[in-house]
Each structure stands twice: as C-alpha cells, then as structure tokens.
Design a protein around this motif. Structure first.
Motif, PDB file in Angstrom:
ATOM      1  N   ASN A 192       0.784  -1.077   0.029  1.00  0.00           N
ATOM      2  CA  ASN A 192       0.095   0.018   0.114  1.00  0.00           C
ATOM      3  C   ASN A 192       0.959   1.122   0.037  1.00  0.00           C
ATOM      4  N   ASN A 193       0.277   2.416   0.002  1.00  0.00           N
ATOM      5  CA  ASN A 193       1.212   3.544  -0.117  1.00  0.00           C
ATOM      6  C   ASN A 193       1.351   4.337   1.245  1.00  0.00           C
ATOM      7  N   PHE A 194       1.187   3.750   2.261  1.00  0.00           N
ATOM      8  CA  PHE A 194       1.358   4.418   3.574  1.00  0.00           C
ATOM      9  C   PHE A 194       2.070   3.609   4.664  1.00  0.00           C
ATOM     10  N   HIS A 195       2.391   2.410   4.395  1.00  0.00           N
ATOM     11  CA  HIS A 195       3.055   1.397   5.279  1.00  0.00           C
ATOM     12  C   HIS A 195       4.740   1.848   5.243  1.00  0.00           C
ATOM     13  N   LEU A 196       5.127   2.360   4.095  1.00  0.00           N
ATOM     14  CA  LEU A 196       6.241   3.216   4.204  1.00  0.00           C
ATOM     15  C   LEU A 196       6.031   4.464   3.275  1.00  0.00           C
ATOM     16  N   LEU A 197       6.690   5.591   4.037  1.00  0.00           N
ATOM     17  CA  LEU A 197       6.478   6.796   3.579  1.00  0.00           C
ATOM     18  C   LEU A 197       7.679   7.707   3.444  1.00  0.00           C
ATOM     19  N   ALA A 198       7.837   8.321   2.678  1.00  0.00           N
ATOM     20  CA  ALA A 198       8.897   9.296   2.212  1.00  0.00           C
ATOM     21  C   ALA A 198       8.537  10.671   3.014  1.00  0.00           C
ATOM     22  N   VAL A 199       9.264  10.868   4.029  1.00  0.00           N
ATOM     23  CA  VAL A 199       9.203  12.264   4.928  1.00  0.00           C
ATOM     24  C   VAL A 199      10.358  12.952   5.027  1.00  0.00           C
ATOM     25  N   ASN A 200      10.218  14.040   5.776  1.00  0.00           N
ATOM     26  CA  ASN A 200      11.139  14.966   5.996  1.00  0.00           C
ATOM     27  C   ASN A 200      12.063  13.945   7.030  1.00  0.00           C
ATOM     28  N   ALA A 201      13.523  14.071   7.054  1.00  0.00           N
ATOM     29  CA  ALA A 201      14.664  13.291   7.604  1.00  0.00           C
ATOM     30  C   ALA A 201      14.354  13.807   9.214  1.00  0.00           C
ATOM     31  N   THR A 202      14.646  15.070   9.185  1.00  0.00           N
ATOM     32  CA  THR A 202      14.300  15.888  10.594  1.00  0.00           C
ATOM     33  C   THR A 202      13.177  15.264  11.351  1.00  0.00           C
ATOM     34  N   GLU A 203      12.011  15.162  11.063  1.00  0.00           N
ATOM     35  CA  GLU A 203      10.750  14.805  11.668  1.00  0.00           C
ATOM     36  C   GLU A 203      10.660  13.459  11.619  1.00  0.00           C
ATOM     37  N   ASN A 204      11.284  12.592  10.906  1.00  0.00           N
ATOM     38  CA  ASN A 204      11.314  11.461  11.084  1.00  0.00           C
ATOM     39  C   ASN A 204      12.096  10.830  12.336  1.00  0.00           C
ATOM     40  N   MET A 205      13.350  11.615  12.410  1.00  0.00           N
ATOM     41  CA  MET A 205      13.999  11.404  13.336  1.00  0.00           C
ATOM     42  C   MET A 205      13.559  11.900  15.106  1.00  0.00           C
ATOM     43  N   ALA A 206      12.616  12.784  15.015  1.00  0.00           N
ATOM     44  CA  ALA A 206      11.877  13.148  15.939  1.00  0.00           C
ATOM     45  C   ALA A 206      10.724  12.176  16.507  1.00  0.00           C
ATOM     46  N   LYS A 207      10.109  11.428  15.372  1.00  0.00           N
ATOM     47  CA  LYS A 207       9.147  10.523  15.695  1.00  0.00           C
ATOM     48  C   LYS A 207       9.647   9.154  16.370  1.00  0.00           C
ATOM     49  N   GLY A 208      11.067   8.780  15.544  1.00  0.00           N
ATOM     50  CA  GLY A 208      11.697   7.742  15.914  1.00  0.00           C
ATOM     51  C   GLY A 208      10.904   6.381  16.195  1.00  0.00           C
ATOM     52  N   GLY A 209      10.725   5.866  17.335  1.00  0.00           N
ATOM     53  CA  GLY A 209      10.121   4.499  17.397  1.00  0.00           C
ATOM     54  C   GLY A 209       8.659   4.685  18.310  1.00  0.00           C
ATOM     55  N   SER A 210       8.318   6.084  18.325  1.00  0.00           N
ATOM     56  CA  SER A 210       7.186   6.516  18.927  1.00  0.00           C
ATOM     57  C   SER A 210       5.736   6.085  18.598  1.00  0.00           C
ATOM     58  N   THR A 211       4.956   5.956  19.219  1.00  0.00           N
ATOM     59  CA  THR A 211       3.416   5.639  19.009  1.00  0.00           C
ATOM     60  C   THR A 211       2.720   6.939  19.214  1.00  0.00           C
ATOM     61  N   PRO A 212       1.421   7.159  18.580  1.00  0.00           N
ATOM     62  CA  PRO A 212       0.730   8.238  19.071  1.00  0.00           C
ATOM     63  C   PRO A 212       0.612   8.475  20.620  1.00  0.00           C
ATOM     64  N   LEU A 213       1.125   7.678  21.393  1.00  0.00           N
ATOM     65  CA  LEU A 213       1.317   8.170  22.951  1.00  0.00           C
ATOM     66  C   LEU A 213       2.369   9.081  22.830  1.00  0.00           C
ATOM     67  N   GLU A 214       3.286   9.116  22.112  1.00  0.00           N
ATOM     68  CA  GLU A 214       4.616   9.935  22.275  1.00  0.00           C
ATOM     69  C   GLU A 214       4.725  10.952  21.282  1.00  0.00           C
ATOM     70  N   TYR A 215       4.138  10.682  19.971  1.00  0.00           N
ATOM     71  CA  TYR A 215       4.096  11.568  18.799  1.00  0.00           C
ATOM     72  C   TYR A 215       2.987  11.543  17.833  1.00  0.00           C
ATOM     73  N   VAL A 216       2.461  12.750  17.420  1.00  0.00           N
ATOM     74  CA  VAL A 216       1.868  12.801  16.303  1.00  0.00           C
ATOM     75  C   VAL A 216       2.300  14.078  15.283  1.00  0.00           C
ATOM     76  N   PRO A 217       2.103  14.196  14.222  1.00  0.00           N
ATOM     77  CA  PRO A 217       2.632  14.886  13.184  1.00  0.00           C
ATOM     78  C   PRO A 217       2.228  16.370  13.498  1.00  0.00           C
ATOM     79  N   PRO A 218       3.132  17.563  13.442  1.00  0.00           N
ATOM     80  CA  PRO A 218       2.781  18.694  13.618  1.00  0.00           C
ATOM     81  C   PRO A 218       1.765  19.306  12.374  1.00  0.00           C
ATOM     82  N   ASN A 219       1.564  18.623  11.330  1.00  0.00           N
ATOM     83  CA  ASN A 219       0.830  19.129  10.475  1.00  0.00           C
ATOM     84  C   ASN A 219      -0.748  18.674  10.859  1.00  0.00           C
TER      85      ASN A 219
END
Length: 287
Positions: A192-219
């Motif tokens: 599918n087109n969401f299991h893997l996503l091309a995203v901003n590197a800095t934001e991806n590192m901020a997310k890390g291994g987090s679940t929605p408990l610890e991270y949701v996108p700023p958008n």
C-alpha cells in the motif's frame, strides 16, 4: 469482550482544558454504543497535539492489551472496535535489534532498476521526476511534499523513508513471533502507499520509534489520517495495541475532532493486503 476505542474513560480532558484556552469541549458518551460528540476546537486556537499526550512513555509491561477486531465477513472493518485481552502483554524473549531482526533494505529482483525498496518509495512519493546518481542506484533530488510537516523538500538528503508503525513497535507488539521472512517483508512492504512513507528526515528522527502516545505530526490537517493509517497497519499485520497507545489514539482523535466513521477500511482491502503478503512472503529469499 469487544470494546470501542472511544468507549475508554477520557482521562485527559482536564489536561486539554488547561493547555488550550477558550476551548469548550462537550462530550456525549453512551456506553452501549460507539457514538461520541465533541465541540470543534475554535479555528483561532492553536493546539499542540503533542502537548495533549500523556507524559509517560511506552513500556510494553501491562496486565492487559487490545487488538483490532478483524471481521472480514462484514463489508467494513471498524478500526476502533477493539478486542480486550485480560492477560499479560506478551514480551519478546530476545531484545529488539533492527539489523538482526529486520535486515537491510532489499532490492526486488523483479524490478528493472538497481534501486532498493527505499529508493522505490522515494520515486513513488515524489511529486514529479527525480534525478539519480551516476550509477542510477540512488536518488539525488526531486520534490517531496512531506505529510508530517506539509512542507516540500527537494534534496534527497532531507528525506527518509519512514516505517509508519516503526520496526521496534512492530517487533514488540507481535513481530517477535514472526519468522525472519515475514519480518523482512514488513520492513520492505509496498503493498500500500502508507506502510512506508517518504518524509522529512528531521521529522522522522523526531518520531523515532514512537506511537501516538509520544508523537503525532505537527501538520494538524494530517492527524486524523495519521491515526487511521496507524490503526490500518495494526489491523493488516494483526499487531497488538497497548492500553496507553489506545488511550492516546482516542484522546488525539477527540482533540482533533476526527469523525468516528472515518476509522474504517473495507474488508476487501484488508483481504487484498493479506493476499499481497502471501504472494511476497519470500521477497527476502530472492536477495
């Protein structure tokens, strides 16, 4: 026993009211149904959803857990209809090791390029053509609109490919019970087109291994879709959901005024995802 995710106690409403001025939340909950209503956040109020989440981090040590109720005999699968397991959350015997358990990016043998899965995702997610290195096996530039920040980036150095449900979370919530081929397929899945996503590197590192408990996108425009896709990956791969993870999904959905009926996928789509998994179960054997 089946429970609706929006049937949990709303533990963070006081926190929300303290953090967001002029926010009036009206919550109507009927325990025998999955109906809820929340007054929308006024447009002029800025809500930092990360600040609304519980301060504790994921531990995976719980005396109960949840799974999405997969009823493919129905037309749609309700991603918020959870089965409550009143027993200890299964913990892997072997600690998580990304390289050892999921391996590197693979290069599909049936692809006519020398790109690996990471490169193929970057090509797929680019808004238009991309430029390659001299050997044609890596990407130099393009245009990628990052869903996490809603910003466009043009250098490949600014882009990473995100495992939407991170590898560590997948491993801890069920992947430790899979064989090596299935874990490798999860790490390289393009069904599918969401299991893997091309995203901003800095934001991806901020997310890390987090679940929605610890991270949701700023958008904020993407948050409801983010939660739905998180749950869809959990459903497709039959991954467990921890109690604080489920609570956080509920709280963020309410804070963002996500529609209750938005959180569903068709049974046909779920069946097709499972078919793709079977057809590609030996993807990593061919590398």
């Amino acid at each position: 026993m089946s429970l609706s995710c929006f049937g949990f106690k709303f533990l963070n409403l006081n926190l929300i009211s303290n953090l967001v001025s002029n926010l009036i939340s009206v919550l109507i909950f009927i325990s025998t149904s999955t109906v809820f209503a929340v007054q929308a956040v006024p447009a002029h109020v800025s809500v930092n959803l990360n600040q609304l989440l519980p301060s504790s981090r994921e531990t995976f040590i719980y005396d109960h857990y949840f799974e999405i109720k997969n009823e493919t005999r129905l037309l749609f699968v309700d991603l918020l209809q959870l089965v409550h397991h009143k027993k200890a959350f299964p913990i892997p015997k072997v600690p998580y090791d990304r390289r050892e358990q999921f391996g590197p990016w693979v290069s599909p043998k049936d692809d006519d390029t020398c790109l690996n899965i990471r490169g193929l995702v970057m090509v797929r997610d680019a808004d238009g053509p991309v430029t390659f290195t001299a050997d044609g096996c890596s990407i130099q530039s393009g245009a990628w609109k990052d869903p996490y920040t809603a910003k466009t980036f043009k250098s490949a150095d600014e882009i990473q490919v995100d495992h939407f449900v991170p590898l560590k979370n997948a491993y801890m919530t069920g992947g430790h019970e899979w064989d090596a081929n299935k874990r490798c397929l999860y790490a390289n899945y393009m069904g599918n087109n969401f299991h893997l996503l091309a995203v901003n590197a800095t934001e991806n590192m901020a997310k890390g291994g987090s679940t929605p408990l610890e991270y949701v996108p700023p958008n904020k425009r993407y948050v409801c879709q983010y939660l739905k896709q998180w749950l869809a990956v959990k459903a497709i791969w039959s991954l467990r959901i921890t109690p604080p993870e489920a609570q956080a999904i509920q709280d963020v959905a309410i804070a963002n005024n996500c529609r209750r009926d938005y959180f569903q996928i068709s049974s046909a789509e779920l069946t097709e995802q499972r078919r793709f998994m079977r057809a590609n179960q030996n993807l990593c054997d061919r590398n």
